[in-house]
Enzyme design. Sequence first.
Site, PDB file in Angstrom:
ATOM      1  N   ASN B 151       1.083  10.056  -1.478  1.00  0.00           N
ATOM      2  CA  ASN B 151       0.492   8.801  -1.008  1.00  0.00           C
ATOM      3  C   ASN B 151      -0.518   9.059   0.097  1.00  0.00           C
ATOM      4  O   ASN B 151      -0.306   9.934   0.934  1.00  0.00           O
ATOM      5  CB  ASN B 151       1.573   7.876  -0.438  1.00  0.00           C
ATOM      6  CG  ASN B 151       2.215   7.020  -1.505  1.00  0.00           C
ATOM      7  OD1 ASN B 151       1.997   7.233  -2.697  1.00  0.00           O
ATOM      8  ND2 ASN B 151       3.018   6.068  -1.087  1.00  0.00           N
ATOM      9  N   ILE B 152      -1.540   8.237   0.123  1.00  0.00           N
ATOM     10  CA  ILE B 152      -2.568   8.416   1.155  1.00  0.00           C
ATOM     11  C   ILE B 152      -1.950   8.316   2.547  1.00  0.00           C
ATOM     12  O   ILE B 152      -2.406   8.961   3.483  1.00  0.00           O
ATOM     13  CB  ILE B 152      -3.704   7.396   0.983  1.00  0.00           C
ATOM     14  CG1 ILE B 152      -4.855   7.719   1.927  1.00  0.00           C
ATOM     15  CG2 ILE B 152      -3.215   5.974   1.178  1.00  0.00           C
ATOM     16  CD1 ILE B 152      -6.150   7.091   1.550  1.00  0.00           C
ATOM     17  N   LYS B 153      -0.886   7.517   2.653  1.00  0.00           N
ATOM     18  CA  LYS B 153      -0.218   7.341   3.954  1.00  0.00           C
ATOM     19  C   LYS B 153       0.208   8.679   4.558  1.00  0.00           C
ATOM     20  O   LYS B 153       0.116   8.894   5.749  1.00  0.00           O
ATOM     21  CB  LYS B 153       0.992   6.428   3.749  1.00  0.00           C
ATOM     22  CG  LYS B 153       1.889   6.240   4.952  1.00  0.00           C
ATOM     23  CD  LYS B 153       1.390   5.153   5.854  1.00  0.00           C
ATOM     24  CE  LYS B 153       2.326   4.997   7.058  1.00  0.00           C
ATOM     25  NZ  LYS B 153       1.758   4.114   8.065  1.00  0.00           N
ATOM     26  N   GLY B 154       0.657   9.590   3.677  1.00  0.00           N
ATOM     27  CA  GLY B 154       0.895  10.950   4.134  1.00  0.00           C
ATOM     28  C   GLY B 154       2.147  11.149   4.942  1.00  0.00           C
ATOM     29  O   GLY B 154       3.091  10.379   4.862  1.00  0.00           O
TER      30      GLY B 154
END
Lengths: 552, 271
Positions: B151-154
């Site tokens: 996920n981009i959230k990382g």
Amino acid sequence: MTVPPPTPPAAPPDSSASAVRRPPAGAQTNRRGKLDLDPATVRRARELARRVGQPVVDLAQRHTTVSVERATLRLAGLEGADPDGTPWVNRLLDACRGDVGLEHGIALPVWDALLRGEAESLAVLAQKASAGSVRFRLPEGRDRDRAHAAARDQVAAGIRRVDERRRERERLVELHGDPDHQPWIYLIVATGDIYEDIPQAQQAAREGADIIAVIRSTGQSLLDYVPEGATREGFAGTYATQENFRLMRAALDESSRELGRYVRLTNYASGLCMPEIAALAGLARLDMMLNDSMYGILFRDINPVRTFVDQRFSRQVHARAGIVINTGEDNYLTTADAVEAAHTVTVSQLLNEYFAKEAGLEDWQLGLGHAFEIDPELPDSFRMELSHALLARELFPDAPLKWMPPTRHMTGDVFRGYLLDAFFTLAGTLTGQGILLVGMMTEAVVTPWLSDRDLALRSVRYVMNAAGNLHEDFVPAPDGFIVQRARQVLGESVDLLERIAAHESPTGLLDAIADGTFGLMRRPADAGRGLDGVAVKSEAYVNPATEILEEQ
Amino acid sequence: MTEHQAPPPTPPQQAGRTPERTEGPLVRPYGDTTGDGMVQVSFTLPVSSLGDAAKHAEGAAAQLARKMGIDPPLVAHTQPMGPGFTFFVVYGPVTHLVDTREVRVVERDYPLLTPKEVNLAIRQGLRRRLVVVGACIGSDAHTVGIDAILNIKGFAGEKGLEYYRELKVVNLGAQVSVPELVARAREEEADAVLVSQVVTQRDAHLLNTQEMSAAFREAYPSDRRPLLVVGGPRFDESAADRLGVDRVFARGTTPGEVASYLTHRIVGSAA
């Protein structure tokens, strides 16, 4: 100039109580404020946000989702889970959906089954339905009217409970009082175990937190059900459950009595279950909820239509419950550059404002988010932060803005982090932010230690005390750097909104999301998680919760 | 204390010469004088320092510092935090020596790249986007691991692989069956398959992984098989061979490490 005494917000129709219970908004005497923003440009920006948002609202009105329908069941009082931990609302909805589909809503088939005598209560009906011993149908004629009326009665009782919780909050705020400073201090706890969270939250309140946020377990936003009961295991956070909400709110009520001020509780109405979590928050008297119109789409790859439908319902619940929402614009700046993408924050704030007001939220409930995320190595970075923060303040003068600390440029150098966090707090006090999420020097290293939180609060207290009412003296030079930069960001925001509005399809916003306008994430409208839980409403669709919430 | 005076720079020593104090294999921490051994530490003890308890609390901090080899300790700051905790800042010389000849580090066998460098390397080396298919297999419904990486959230302040422009990420989510994973990997022409296993009973994560790697070996000719990577808190990083995968990542692995590894293995071998 002092902060004007907060005015009582509008209450739900059946509430006569009024109390001081809004986070601090901006204090302004001059109508054009410190940035002298052009009122015509500001009007234009809002007009464009409306034009871009309206088709999305129409889209949301044409659809329903599994979570909206389950939230309706929760408002009607259906609680608990089967022995495997699957909530009864999921069991009942799945069985009913299997028979008649999702497109007519849950209310008619379920209350029709109750009126036919299939079960004496929702709970029993759910058990029988999951055992396969109930058949659902879409009632017609008089059966339909009777089912509709019965559903409405039972959902209305749940909404009355939400109203009671709201009045209870008003009474408690009157009794214990609000913080005597601005911004309000917001602290996070996140152990994964609700029974560890409680003493930590109470200690944080003693140390000066006005608002406690319980971070959720990482995986929860992608679960298509709300876990049940008190939970003791989570990943980097604690599951949002009805029981956890109840336990923490009761603990903070205890703290409020001990400390003589009302300590607020925050959780997250986001992810696949946001309507249900909003309903649970209303029923458990949570005070603030993270609730962003686009976060789930961009950062969790949740289907855009699912998100907008769930958003609208959850915001209607929050409006009714007197809950302050916190939006998530700070997140864009963790992926995109905080200078280049500053205008995407403003655009998102304008959209969040439009969607929020459309759903019935008032200015005092709009904790619009933004963050101190500019690269500290840039020259004039602090001046730009002040400019961006002041722009948000002056664009939304009556909203309690949520000011988020640096994360992206925090490193293992905790000493530099401490300094950066102090500058963040200073920017917050200088620009009249409403809610200050306290920055932790160890942001990039560990989940905060007891001593990190203590040091962070010391820093916040020092800055707020030392700066005092410095915001009175902080008047940027007319046409100086700060004013010019704010105008530039507002101008770029209007340009971006115009580009979105110019998209060929009516829902240009969905196209903009699909092509990566916000936070650099590309999210097409026909993909993403939770899409299979979306249905176009039929002619026969009924949802008593939406009916009641829209009557205000 | 007087202002710190920088010592005159010493010329570099020739290899093999008897080392001097500043350059030799044995070094001490440096405060403001060579060899002073000064360090500064901070910590919290679950003791009260309110009122009469303050002296006792300082004594407790000094005792810990001595046991840590800081002698004599200077408890510079004692800060009560509520009735039950105290935060201390302690200065003092350590009695320990560092022998630089005995420093051992586990070398990473791939260079750590920034997202920019990863994107550039893929663009230049592959001339197309690198395709990553990720999933939680078996009964594990906990996508926290795969999401933290994808996920981009990382995770840990690093953005997930979705953030990388030159990576095409297909996250299949939880409870994906092995045949389904193989089918999607073929369909997407995956360069790499990432599998996460978080919550498992007994050794289910090991069995699932072996089943997965066997299925891929069966479905692909050996030179065409996508890179197989597994990760999760219960894995041992040295077990890759036994599990039949190319790489095992343990607890605390960041998206940047995974992206760097994939680039090293896939682009590195293509170049």
